[in-house]
Design a protein around this motif. Structure first.
Motif, mmCIF file in Angstrom:
data_model
loop_
_atom_site.group_PDB
_atom_site.id
_atom_site.type_symbol
_atom_site.label_atom_id
_atom_site.label_comp_id
_atom_site.label_asym_id
_atom_site.label_seq_id
_atom_site.Cartn_x
_atom_site.Cartn_y
_atom_site.Cartn_z
ATOM 1 N N GLU A 35 0.845 -1.076 -0.073
ATOM 2 C CA GLU A 35 -0.046 -0.066 -0.015
ATOM 3 C C GLU A 35 0.703 1.334 0.101
ATOM 4 N N ALA A 36 1.906 1.268 0.939
ATOM 5 C CA ALA A 36 2.951 2.307 0.795
ATOM 6 C C ALA A 36 3.495 2.535 -0.352
ATOM 7 N N ALA A 37 3.947 1.471 -0.802
ATOM 8 C CA ALA A 37 4.469 1.524 -2.341
ATOM 9 C C ALA A 37 3.773 2.041 -3.315
ATOM 10 N N ARG A 38 2.699 1.589 -3.431
ATOM 11 C CA ARG A 38 1.469 1.956 -4.268
ATOM 12 C C ARG A 38 1.494 3.651 -4.146
ATOM 13 N N ARG A 39 1.527 4.073 -3.147
ATOM 14 C CA ARG A 39 1.181 5.561 -2.777
ATOM 15 C C ARG A 39 2.442 6.379 -3.156
ATOM 16 N N ALA A 40 3.595 5.795 -3.064
ATOM 17 C CA ALA A 40 4.841 6.522 -3.411
ATOM 18 C C ALA A 40 4.862 6.360 -5.013
ATOM 19 N N GLU A 41 4.493 5.307 -5.472
ATOM 20 C CA GLU A 41 4.801 5.182 -6.892
ATOM 21 C C GLU A 41 3.785 6.062 -7.742
ATOM 22 N N VAL A 42 2.659 6.257 -7.386
ATOM 23 C CA VAL A 42 1.903 7.219 -7.968
ATOM 24 C C VAL A 42 2.213 8.614 -7.722
ATOM 25 N N LEU A 43 2.618 8.897 -6.640
ATOM 26 C CA LEU A 43 3.332 10.453 -6.571
ATOM 27 C C LEU A 43 4.475 10.461 -7.415
ATOM 28 N N ARG A 44 5.294 9.433 -7.632
ATOM 29 C CA ARG A 44 6.500 9.601 -8.472
ATOM 30 C C ARG A 44 5.911 9.713 -9.992
ATOM 31 N N SER A 45 5.073 8.901 -10.413
ATOM 32 C CA SER A 45 4.566 8.914 -11.873
ATOM 33 C C SER A 45 3.282 8.564 -11.889
ATOM 34 N N PRO A 46 2.541 9.793 -12.058
ATOM 35 C CA PRO A 46 0.935 9.819 -12.201
ATOM 36 C C PRO A 46 0.516 8.546 -13.025
ATOM 37 N N ARG A 47 -0.625 7.984 -12.786
ATOM 38 C CA ARG A 47 -0.824 6.714 -13.750
ATOM 39 C C ARG A 47 -2.115 7.042 -14.599
ATOM 40 N N PRO A 48 -1.984 6.793 -15.612
ATOM 41 C CA PRO A 48 -3.156 6.746 -16.640
ATOM 42 C C PRO A 48 -4.233 5.533 -16.420
ATOM 43 N N LEU A 49 -5.416 5.952 -16.380
ATOM 44 C CA LEU A 49 -6.556 4.897 -16.009
ATOM 45 C C LEU A 49 -7.408 4.403 -17.232
ATOM 46 N N PRO A 50 -7.736 3.105 -17.068
ATOM 47 C CA PRO A 50 -8.283 2.740 -18.523
ATOM 48 C C PRO A 50 -9.756 3.248 -18.390
ATOM 49 N N ALA A 174 -8.547 3.854 0.734
ATOM 50 C CA ALA A 174 -7.774 5.388 0.669
ATOM 51 C C ALA A 174 -8.720 6.233 -0.464
ATOM 52 N N ILE A 175 -8.308 7.431 -0.159
ATOM 53 C CA ILE A 175 -8.913 8.436 -1.176
ATOM 54 C C ILE A 175 -7.940 8.703 -2.311
ATOM 55 N N HIS A 176 -8.401 8.576 -3.531
ATOM 56 C CA HIS A 176 -7.727 8.552 -4.705
ATOM 57 C C HIS A 176 -8.090 9.817 -5.452
ATOM 58 N N LEU A 177 -7.086 10.802 -5.803
ATOM 59 C CA LEU A 177 -7.249 12.036 -6.573
ATOM 60 C C LEU A 177 -6.741 11.915 -7.888
ATOM 61 N N LEU A 178 -7.541 12.048 -9.043
ATOM 62 C CA LEU A 178 -7.222 12.205 -10.417
ATOM 63 C C LEU A 178 -7.171 13.728 -10.774
ATOM 64 N N GLY A 179 -6.077 13.852 -11.282
ATOM 65 C CA GLY A 179 -5.938 15.204 -11.921
ATOM 66 C C GLY A 179 -6.785 15.588 -12.979
ATOM 67 N N ARG A 180 -6.583 16.791 -13.487
ATOM 68 C CA ARG A 180 -7.313 17.214 -14.244
ATOM 69 C C ARG A 180 -7.317 16.821 -15.938
ATOM 70 N N ASP A 181 -5.968 16.011 -15.886
ATOM 71 C CA ASP A 181 -5.801 15.475 -16.989
ATOM 72 C C ASP A 181 -6.088 13.880 -17.024
ATOM 73 N N GLY A 182 -6.837 13.617 -15.825
ATOM 74 C CA GLY A 182 -7.386 12.233 -15.796
ATOM 75 C C GLY A 182 -6.664 11.171 -15.137
ATOM 76 N N ARG A 183 -5.395 11.534 -14.763
ATOM 77 C CA ARG A 183 -4.452 10.492 -14.284
ATOM 78 C C ARG A 183 -4.495 10.367 -12.805
ATOM 79 N N LEU A 184 -4.247 9.165 -12.062
ATOM 80 C CA LEU A 184 -4.174 8.969 -10.734
ATOM 81 C C LEU A 184 -2.956 9.764 -10.430
ATOM 82 N N VAL A 185 -3.177 10.860 -9.538
ATOM 83 C CA VAL A 185 -1.867 11.721 -9.186
ATOM 84 C C VAL A 185 -1.443 11.482 -7.713
ATOM 85 N N SER A 186 -2.424 11.281 -6.715
ATOM 86 C CA SER A 186 -2.029 10.852 -5.389
ATOM 87 C C SER A 186 -3.195 9.902 -4.706
ATOM 88 N N ILE A 187 -2.467 9.532 -3.653
ATOM 89 C CA ILE A 187 -3.408 8.711 -2.922
ATOM 90 C C ILE A 187 -3.419 8.969 -1.302
#
Lengths: 202, 212
Positions: A35-50, A174-187
């Motif tokens: 879980e901590a790894a997932r949060r750190a990774e998303v912060l490093r590189s925001p994820r595109p979502l299907p 967790a609370i997931h935040l999607l940025g204005r570009d639609g990518r997952l930017v933080s958890i």
């Protein structure tokens, strides 16, 4: 003598490599859990979502991508859940109440997604929404009807859902935040909804 | 000598069979279904397979491998680091969600934990062996206790009550290991090191402990 030197060299090398490998695999001794790894990774590189087809409590069909241009808070729930999802619902309500009203709808929305589409029909979604004060405009409760799409969506978010053996589920909340570009930017943790709302307002 | 060779061949076959069997999907699924099975059955067995395989290698090969590795200390360190990695909750989750991680587990535990320990064990003095024992015991106790008292679920793939079961199992296993270790002192210094074997002598005929 040669033996001892070799042994010392190998010991030093093993220690350096070992500590380095552990450092690397825990994001600098910071993330020991997935879980901590997932949060750190998303912060490093925001994820595109299907692009999954969603259906909300009023039966309206839509996609995550429809929210492009706005910030979107996403949580994953199932409506029969009496423990963590209730906290999630309360956290979302607090976020909604703490975000500047002018932002709601124009720049920020909330979305609760059920991962139990079999049992969470629109009536269950609506009743969950009513319980937590979701207005179905700026805060919608939705499900993904297609099982394959749901699986892809959960995987992209990094949400793991496992049956708890009593008809319910355990899942990483967790609370997931999607940025204005639609990518997952933080958890974020669900414990600090007000802090989350404060970050949104900035 | 011939009987010994065939004996070790049988042991080798059995070990290889066990390894292959453990790698089959049904057995993997069974062992990985619970946190306890994953951490305290599958992983130790994989390491044990490496340890046993190492001891089945020809003596001369074991000695030259150990020399190439720089002796007993780097071997023990390597085993410590790699086993520490596999104790991480995220490593457990990783093994369940990524087939690359799963394969890495099946390769690294025998090869980088069991094998180096097997190589080093005979050369370790009482201090070295005590280090290995106490390290294992303390790692299990600390981790087990953390799992028992953890306020959050540490593995996304396991239920929170499994975490507690696994935690208690680790604490119990640690106590058992500690008792075994103490017991080994009373059983005539089994914790003391054997002398490095002479290549022509057969392992099975040597006394298990040196007459200190």
């Amino acid at each position: 003598m040669k033996h001892a030197k070799r042994s010392v060299a190998a010991t030093v090398l093993t220690t350096v490599l070992g500590v380095g490998a552990l450092w690397h695999s825990t994001d600098g001794f910071a993330a020991f859990t997935a879980e901590a790894a997932r949060r750190a990774e998303v912060l490093r590189s925001p994820r595109p979502l299907p692009s999954a087809l969603l259906e909300d409590q009023d039966g309206r069909a839509f996609r995550l991508q429809d929210y492009r241009g706005k910030l979107l808070a996403v949580e994953f729930i199932y409506t029969r859940c009496s423990t963590i999802c209730r906290s999630l619902g309360m956290a979302f309500r607090q976020i909604r109440d703490h975000v500047p009203p002018a932002m709601l709808g124009s720049d920020f929305e909330l979305l609760s997604i059920s991962f139990d589409p079999e049992r969470d029909d629109t009536a269950s979604l609506r009743s969950y929404g009513d319980t937590h004060g979701a207005d179905s405009r700026h805060w919608r409760i939705a499900r993904v009807r297609d099982a394959a799409e749901l699986r892809q969506l959960l995987e992209a978010f990094g949400v793991v859902v496992i049956p708890d053996g009593m008809g319910g589920f355990e899942h990483n909340a967790a609370i997931h935040l999607l940025g204005r570009d639609g990518r997952l930017v933080s958890i974020s943790d669900i414990e600090e909804p007000v802090v989350f709302a404060g970050r949104i307002a900035r | 000598m011939i009987m010994n060779a065939s004996l070790s061949r049988h042991a080798g076959t059995a070990t290889a069979m066990l390894y292959l069997l453990m790698a089959t999907p049904p057995l993997r699924a069974w062992m990985e279904a619970t946190m306890t099975g994953h951490m305290l059955l599958q992983m130790p067995l994989l390491a044990a397979i490496g340890f046993v395989s190492c001891r089945l290698l020809p003596q001369r090969l074991q000695d030259s491998l150990l020399d190439a590795a720089g002796g007993a200390i780097p071997c023990v360190l390597l085993a410590t680091f790699v086993s520490s990695y596999w104790m991480l909750p995220r490593a457990l989750d990783g093994a369940l969600t990524s087939s690359f991680d799963e394969a890495a587990k099946f390769v690294s535990l025998p090869l980088l934990v069991g094998l180096p320990l097997g190589l080093a064990w005979r050369r370790l003095g009482i201090i070295g062996r005590s280090f290995v024992w106490t390290n294992a015991v303390s790692m299990l106790v600390v981790l087990g206790w953390l799992y028992v008292i953890a306020p959050v679920r540490v593995c996304n793939s396991y239920l929170v009550d499994q975490q507690e079961v696994a935690g208690w199992a680790m604490v119990k296993l640690a106590l058992l290991l500690f008792a075994c270790w103490l017991g080994s002192f009373f059983l005539g210094g089994a914790a003391a090191a054997d002398r490095p074997a002479e290549p022509q002598r057969c392992d099975a005929h040597r006394p298990r402990s040196s007459p200190v």
